[in-house]
Design a protein around this motif. Structure first.
Motif, PDB file in Angstrom:
ATOM      1  N   LEU A 135       0.832  -1.198   0.000  1.00  0.00           N
ATOM      2  CA  LEU A 135       0.000   0.000   0.000  1.00  0.00           C
ATOM      3  C   LEU A 135       0.870   1.252   0.000  1.00  0.00           C
ATOM      4  O   LEU A 135       1.630   1.480   0.946  1.00  0.00           O
ATOM      5  CB  LEU A 135      -0.864  -0.047   1.274  1.00  0.00           C
ATOM      6  CG  LEU A 135      -1.624   1.186   1.712  1.00  0.00           C
ATOM      7  CD1 LEU A 135      -2.770   1.476   0.743  1.00  0.00           C
ATOM      8  CD2 LEU A 135      -2.192   0.988   3.122  1.00  0.00           C
ATOM      9  N   ALA A 136       0.766   2.045  -1.059  1.00  0.00           N
ATOM     10  CA  ALA A 136       1.454   3.336  -1.063  1.00  0.00           C
ATOM     11  C   ALA A 136       0.479   4.369  -0.531  1.00  0.00           C
ATOM     12  O   ALA A 136      -0.673   4.414  -0.969  1.00  0.00           O
ATOM     13  CB  ALA A 136       1.882   3.711  -2.474  1.00  0.00           C
ATOM     14  N   GLU A 137       0.914   5.146   0.448  1.00  0.00           N
ATOM     15  CA  GLU A 137      -0.009   6.119   1.053  1.00  0.00           C
ATOM     16  C   GLU A 137       0.716   7.370   1.519  1.00  0.00           C
ATOM     17  O   GLU A 137       1.812   7.309   2.062  1.00  0.00           O
ATOM     18  CB  GLU A 137      -0.695   5.497   2.278  1.00  0.00           C
ATOM     19  CG  GLU A 137      -2.092   5.003   2.008  1.00  0.00           C
ATOM     20  CD  GLU A 137      -3.057   6.114   1.620  1.00  0.00           C
ATOM     21  OE1 GLU A 137      -4.053   5.773   0.950  1.00  0.00           O
ATOM     22  OE2 GLU A 137      -2.846   7.296   1.949  1.00  0.00           O
ATOM     23  N   GLN A 138       0.080   8.503   1.304  1.00  0.00           N
ATOM     24  CA  GLN A 138       0.580   9.762   1.879  1.00  0.00           C
ATOM     25  C   GLN A 138      -0.050   9.955   3.258  1.00  0.00           C
ATOM     26  O   GLN A 138       0.462  10.685   4.090  1.00  0.00           O
ATOM     27  CB  GLN A 138       0.153  10.942   0.999  1.00  0.00           C
ATOM     28  CG  GLN A 138       0.507  10.788  -0.437  1.00  0.00           C
ATOM     29  CD  GLN A 138       1.546  11.791  -0.886  1.00  0.00           C
ATOM     30  OE1 GLN A 138       1.936  12.676  -0.132  1.00  0.00           O
ATOM     31  NE2 GLN A 138       2.001  11.644  -2.107  1.00  0.00           N
ATOM     32  N   ASN A 139      -1.181   9.292   3.415  1.00  0.00           N
ATOM     33  CA  ASN A 139      -1.934   9.376   4.653  1.00  0.00           C
ATOM     34  C   ASN A 139      -1.312   8.424   5.672  1.00  0.00           C
ATOM     35  O   ASN A 139      -1.839   7.346   5.958  1.00  0.00           O
ATOM     36  CB  ASN A 139      -3.348   8.924   4.324  1.00  0.00           C
ATOM     37  CG  ASN A 139      -4.362   9.759   5.017  1.00  0.00           C
ATOM     38  OD1 ASN A 139      -4.231   9.981   6.232  1.00  0.00           O
ATOM     39  ND2 ASN A 139      -5.333  10.232   4.271  1.00  0.00           N
ATOM     40  N   ALA A 140      -0.152   8.840   6.208  1.00  0.00           N
ATOM     41  CA  ALA A 140       0.708   7.896   6.902  1.00  0.00           C
ATOM     42  C   ALA A 140       0.069   7.299   8.152  1.00  0.00           C
ATOM     43  O   ALA A 140       0.172   6.100   8.389  1.00  0.00           O
ATOM     44  CB  ALA A 140       2.016   8.582   7.270  1.00  0.00           C
ATOM     45  N   TYR A 141      -0.602   8.129   8.933  1.00  0.00           N
ATOM     46  CA  TYR A 141      -1.127   7.614  10.199  1.00  0.00           C
ATOM     47  C   TYR A 141      -2.174   6.525   9.946  1.00  0.00           C
ATOM     48  O   TYR A 141      -2.118   5.433  10.522  1.00  0.00           O
ATOM     49  CB  TYR A 141      -1.726   8.757  11.037  1.00  0.00           C
ATOM     50  CG  TYR A 141      -2.146   8.260  12.391  1.00  0.00           C
ATOM     51  CD1 TYR A 141      -1.191   8.061  13.393  1.00  0.00           C
ATOM     52  CD2 TYR A 141      -3.472   7.942  12.655  1.00  0.00           C
ATOM     53  CE1 TYR A 141      -1.551   7.561  14.630  1.00  0.00           C
ATOM     54  CE2 TYR A 141      -3.845   7.439  13.898  1.00  0.00           C
ATOM     55  CZ  TYR A 141      -2.882   7.250  14.876  1.00  0.00           C
ATOM     56  OH  TYR A 141      -3.240   6.747  16.089  1.00  0.00           O
ATOM     57  N   ALA A 142      -3.100   6.839   9.034  1.00  0.00           N
ATOM     58  CA  ALA A 142      -4.165   5.867   8.732  1.00  0.00           C
ATOM     59  C   ALA A 142      -3.574   4.586   8.148  1.00  0.00           C
ATOM     60  O   ALA A 142      -3.996   3.475   8.493  1.00  0.00           O
ATOM     61  CB  ALA A 142      -5.167   6.491   7.760  1.00  0.00           C
ATOM     62  N   ALA A 143      -2.578   4.741   7.288  1.00  0.00           N
ATOM     63  CA  ALA A 143      -1.982   3.561   6.650  1.00  0.00           C
ATOM     64  C   ALA A 143      -1.231   2.705   7.667  1.00  0.00           C
ATOM     65  O   ALA A 143      -1.365   1.480   7.687  1.00  0.00           O
ATOM     66  CB  ALA A 143      -1.056   3.997   5.522  1.00  0.00           C
ATOM     67  N   TYR A 165       6.046  12.660   8.228  1.00  0.00           N
ATOM     68  CA  TYR A 165       4.828  12.066   7.666  1.00  0.00           C
ATOM     69  C   TYR A 165       3.618  12.115   8.598  1.00  0.00           C
ATOM     70  O   TYR A 165       2.485  11.930   8.163  1.00  0.00           O
ATOM     71  CB  TYR A 165       5.086  10.604   7.251  1.00  0.00           C
ATOM     72  CG  TYR A 165       6.194  10.507   6.227  1.00  0.00           C
ATOM     73  CD1 TYR A 165       5.956  10.850   4.902  1.00  0.00           C
ATOM     74  CD2 TYR A 165       7.473  10.127   6.601  1.00  0.00           C
ATOM     75  CE1 TYR A 165       6.979  10.807   3.968  1.00  0.00           C
ATOM     76  CE2 TYR A 165       8.495  10.073   5.678  1.00  0.00           C
ATOM     77  CZ  TYR A 165       8.242  10.417   4.350  1.00  0.00           C
ATOM     78  OH  TYR A 165       9.240  10.376   3.426  1.00  0.00           O
ATOM     79  N   LEU A 166       3.869  12.298   9.893  1.00  0.00           N
ATOM     80  CA  LEU A 166       2.727  12.292  10.803  1.00  0.00           C
ATOM     81  C   LEU A 166       2.413  13.682  11.330  1.00  0.00           C
ATOM     82  O   LEU A 166       1.453  13.862  12.087  1.00  0.00           O
ATOM     83  CB  LEU A 166       2.979  11.320  11.985  1.00  0.00           C
ATOM     84  CG  LEU A 166       3.159   9.849  11.573  1.00  0.00           C
ATOM     85  CD1 LEU A 166       3.510   9.001  12.804  1.00  0.00           C
ATOM     86  CD2 LEU A 166       1.891   9.306  10.927  1.00  0.00           C
ATOM     87  N   GLY A 167       3.228  14.652  10.948  1.00  0.00           N
ATOM     88  CA  GLY A 167       2.945  16.040  11.342  1.00  0.00           C
ATOM     89  C   GLY A 167       3.036  16.265  12.841  1.00  0.00           C
ATOM     90  O   GLY A 167       2.301  17.088  13.383  1.00  0.00           O
ATOM     91  N   VAL A 168       3.911  15.514  13.536  1.00  0.00           N
ATOM     92  CA  VAL A 168       4.109  15.771  14.974  1.00  0.00           C
ATOM     93  C   VAL A 168       5.553  16.149  15.268  1.00  0.00           C
ATOM     94  O   VAL A 168       6.441  15.857  14.508  1.00  0.00           O
ATOM     95  CB  VAL A 168       3.721  14.564  15.874  1.00  0.00           C
ATOM     96  CG1 VAL A 168       2.295  14.646  16.299  1.00  0.00           C
ATOM     97  CG2 VAL A 168       4.042  13.234  15.225  1.00  0.00           C
TER      98      VAL A 168
END
Ligand code: ATP
Length: 235
Positions: free
Chosen positions: A190-198, A232-235
């Motif tokens: 799975l390639a994802e930019q939505n890192a947390y959900a992925a 990738y998680l914005g923290v």
């Protein structure tokens, strides 16, 4: 398993993938994180036989995937749901789904069974089966694209940015579908930019930066990694 070994891909003089190594074990969901242009789609296109590597190898269950024949890869269990969905907007939902069964075109009864399985996975599609795919919402179109990939009866599903452009609630639904597909025995890359959900649904992951694997680990390790958290998680 999927074994990618020292895989390199060039576009002319530009190297898009630099000798990368990764694996997907049977039954795993493996996430590939990376910014735009990191090389995720290039990897997927190569694993689908759409792009020839300049070096290295990729095999699924021991079968080479780099012979440049997409139909061969699909018939050996590797099916891609491409970024941007690439549906035929004027064709009905059901016709789009049936196109995914091209390699099984001589098995009409089997394809009917697969179609029913897709409708069980995505019940909202049943009422839309005769509607033009282009008339559906973004999330529904993504379900059709995933359904079409499933019609090829994959053992390895390559999901390229399935949540692109979707609202958070719809992202959750799409990733929940990926998890359900995996629970039915399909391995998922799975390639994802939505890192947390992925990472929430993945077993393991890799970070791809400028065509190189810079980090790898279990989903938990990546979620706790400071570099992943800031990039990738914005923290
Ligand atoms: P995105 O999510 O934006 O698709 P990506 O991680 O999938 O990003 P790729 O599409 O694989 O990245 O692109 C990797 C690099 O290769 C980028 O620098 C891109 O500009 C370049 N590239 C991709 N396709 C081609 C092509 N056909 N010719 C030349 N360069 C290309």
């Amino acid at each position: 398993m999927l074994e990618v070994r020292d895989l390199s891909v060039k576009y002319g003089n530009f190297t898009a993938l630099h000798s990368i190594n990764l694996t997907v074990q049977p039954g795993e969901i493996v996430v590939l994180l990376g910014a735009n242009g990191a090389g995720k789609s290039t990897l997927f296109r190569t694993l689908s036989g759409l792009q020839r590597p300049s070096g290295g190898a990729a095999t699924w269950q021991g079968t080479p995937l780099t012979g440049g024949k997409p139909e061969f890869n699909v018939s050996h269990g590797v099916s891609q749901c491409p970024e941007g969905r690439l549906l035929f907007p004027e064709l009905s939902v059901e016709k789009n789904l049936r196109l995914g069964a091209y390699v099984h075109r001589r098995d009409a009864a089997g394809n009917e069974r697969e179609l029913e399985k897709v409708y069980e996975l995505f019940p909202a599609m049943v009422d839309k089966r005769h509607a033009p795919a282009g008339s559906l919402s973004g999330g529904q179109q993504q379900m059709v694209a995933i359904g079409r990939a499933l019609m090829a009866r994959p053992s390895l599903l390559l999901l390229d940015e399935p949540s692109l452009g979707l609202a958070p609630l719809v992202v959750e639904q799409v990733l929940a579908a990926a998890q359900q597909i995996n629970a039915q025995g399909v391995s998922v890359l799975l390639a994802e930019q939505n890192a947390y959900a992925a990472l929430s649904i993945a077993h393991r992951g890799y970070v791809l930066e400028s065509g190189q694997v810079t980090l790898q680990g279990t989903a938990q390790e990546l979620m706790n990694d400071d570099r992943v958290r800031s990039a990738y998680l914005g923290v």
